[in-house]
Design an enzyme around this catalytic site. Sequence first.
Site, PDB file in Angstrom:
ATOM      1  N   TRP A  24       0.831  -1.203   0.000  1.00  0.00           N
ATOM      2  CA  TRP A  24       0.000   0.000   0.000  1.00  0.00           C
ATOM      3  C   TRP A  24       0.867   1.255   0.000  1.00  0.00           C
ATOM      4  O   TRP A  24       0.531   2.254  -0.632  1.00  0.00           O
ATOM      5  CB  TRP A  24      -0.913   0.000   1.234  1.00  0.00           C
ATOM      6  CG  TRP A  24      -1.769   1.236   1.353  1.00  0.00           C
ATOM      7  CD1 TRP A  24      -3.011   1.436   0.828  1.00  0.00           C
ATOM      8  CD2 TRP A  24      -1.445   2.450   2.056  1.00  0.00           C
ATOM      9  NE1 TRP A  24      -3.481   2.691   1.152  1.00  0.00           N
ATOM     10  CE2 TRP A  24      -2.532   3.331   1.893  1.00  0.00           C
ATOM     11  CE3 TRP A  24      -0.339   2.881   2.782  1.00  0.00           C
ATOM     12  CZ2 TRP A  24      -2.555   4.614   2.451  1.00  0.00           C
ATOM     13  CZ3 TRP A  24      -0.348   4.152   3.332  1.00  0.00           C
ATOM     14  CH2 TRP A  24      -1.453   5.006   3.173  1.00  0.00           C
ATOM     15  N   HIS A  25       1.999   1.186   0.682  1.00  0.00           N
ATOM     16  CA  HIS A  25       2.848   2.371   0.802  1.00  0.00           C
ATOM     17  C   HIS A  25       3.552   2.742  -0.498  1.00  0.00           C
ATOM     18  O   HIS A  25       3.923   3.902  -0.679  1.00  0.00           O
ATOM     19  CB  HIS A  25       3.885   2.177   1.915  1.00  0.00           C
ATOM     20  CG  HIS A  25       3.350   2.470   3.279  1.00  0.00           C
ATOM     21  ND1 HIS A  25       2.643   1.548   4.016  1.00  0.00           N
ATOM     22  CD2 HIS A  25       3.399   3.589   4.042  1.00  0.00           C
ATOM     23  CE1 HIS A  25       2.293   2.086   5.166  1.00  0.00           C
ATOM     24  NE2 HIS A  25       2.729   3.325   5.204  1.00  0.00           N
ATOM     25  N   GLY A  26       3.753   1.794  -1.381  1.00  0.00           N
ATOM     26  CA  GLY A  26       4.405   2.165  -2.626  1.00  0.00           C
ATOM     27  C   GLY A  26       4.670   0.995  -3.539  1.00  0.00           C
ATOM     28  O   GLY A  26       4.760  -0.157  -3.103  1.00  0.00           O
TER      29      GLY A  26
END
Length: 467
Positions: A319-321
Amino acid sequence: MVFSSLLFIFIFLPLTVFIYYISPKTLRNFILVIASLIFYAWGEPLYIFIMIFSTIFDYFNGVLIVKYRNRKIVSFIIFLNSIIINLGILGFFKYYNFLVDNINSILNLNITASHLPLPVGISFYTFQTMSYVIDVYLNKVSVQKNIISFATYVTMFPQLVAGPIVKYADISKQLDNRKESLFKFGSGVELFITGLGKKVLLANNIGLLWNSIKSTPTKELSVISAWLGIIGFTFQIYFDFSGYSDMAIGLGKMFGFDLMKNFNYPYISKSVTEFWRRWHISLGAWFKEYVYIPLGGNKKGHRKQYINLFIVWFLTGFWHGASWNFILWGLYFGVFIILEKIFLLNWVKQKTIISHIYTFLTVVIGWVLFEFENMGECISFFKSMFGFNNLSFIDSNALYYLKTNFLLFILLIICSTPIMANILNFLKKKFKLKAAIVIPIAYILIIFLSTSYLVNESYNPFLYFKF
């Protein structure tokens, strides 16, 4: 546009507040929607149509799910279509290039991909619209029939760009029945100024140290320089993100909303498990409710629980990248949380000082994985941290960094704990009259110093914009 900009603080926010409060209550949601769309479109005018589409699309999905609730197959198809389209949009803009690059690498192909800029806040508002549709489908919340109220929930600029991730169930009643008050507005102003100070005066200044050390070739870094740098980043990302969250929650209060707390002094934690109960609380709550529990949580035996945790932490990292370092970062913490559930948590609980050191070092090492997208650079930085680059333990650069940033580090450590908040609460209770004079002066000073910094300094990043 960001909260920590002169344009926002002295033009956009005052105008929005003025127009909002002179308008009748029936128009205030509409005013917020228009202001939010202007805020979002300021830097990315084309991407506003993605947000408008998501808003209209999921508004009608909610209505149709309720309309066809008695026809379970139809209702399920609408629900599934909503999830697929939402994840498809997020996946295209955030993960398409990552997927193509990995296919090219694995299959030795040369597929070209257009590198589109990531729409700001898409990870946050996509999760919000999905939570609404899921809860409507599961009959946990009533459908929102007013599209302006729903648009207020999705587009509300205080939490649009970087959260906290607001679940519809937590804010549904406030959309149409919130009560603005002078006390709540004042509390919001205090929170906003506190967050501004954390972001501009603390995060930006320690970020300069990290930028200097990060730009130095890793083979030229002493052990102490490397550790000073990554500890600097550890404080930067906390004060940057928690400061922005404080500003968001404060802005929400100015408009009558109570948004959930997103950080609770995570660096005082005594375990990695506790750390993640205190860091980015809204994201952890979202994954717990919509991924971990539906997978079975801890109700189907330890083995299944560990598999569920592994999935959650893989998704948390992803989700973060769109990069392998984020996936590794998520799995890194997942492994520690699983180990703590197996045996480690019982051991660290018995040793208070050691537990704090263990947690902080684990988190600091994790930030190396988080910060370096290039795994070669990441490994090289680890070598510098642990003395494998054949350089000295400490050098003149490290001594200079220590000397020039010593007081800043002390301030960062103090502000990472509840000490300042406890002192402020004590003063408010013990010296009510004097505190009523001194505390506003302190906030005015923070505004003055922050404004002075923003006028004279070009370095004003926001780390979570890229997520």
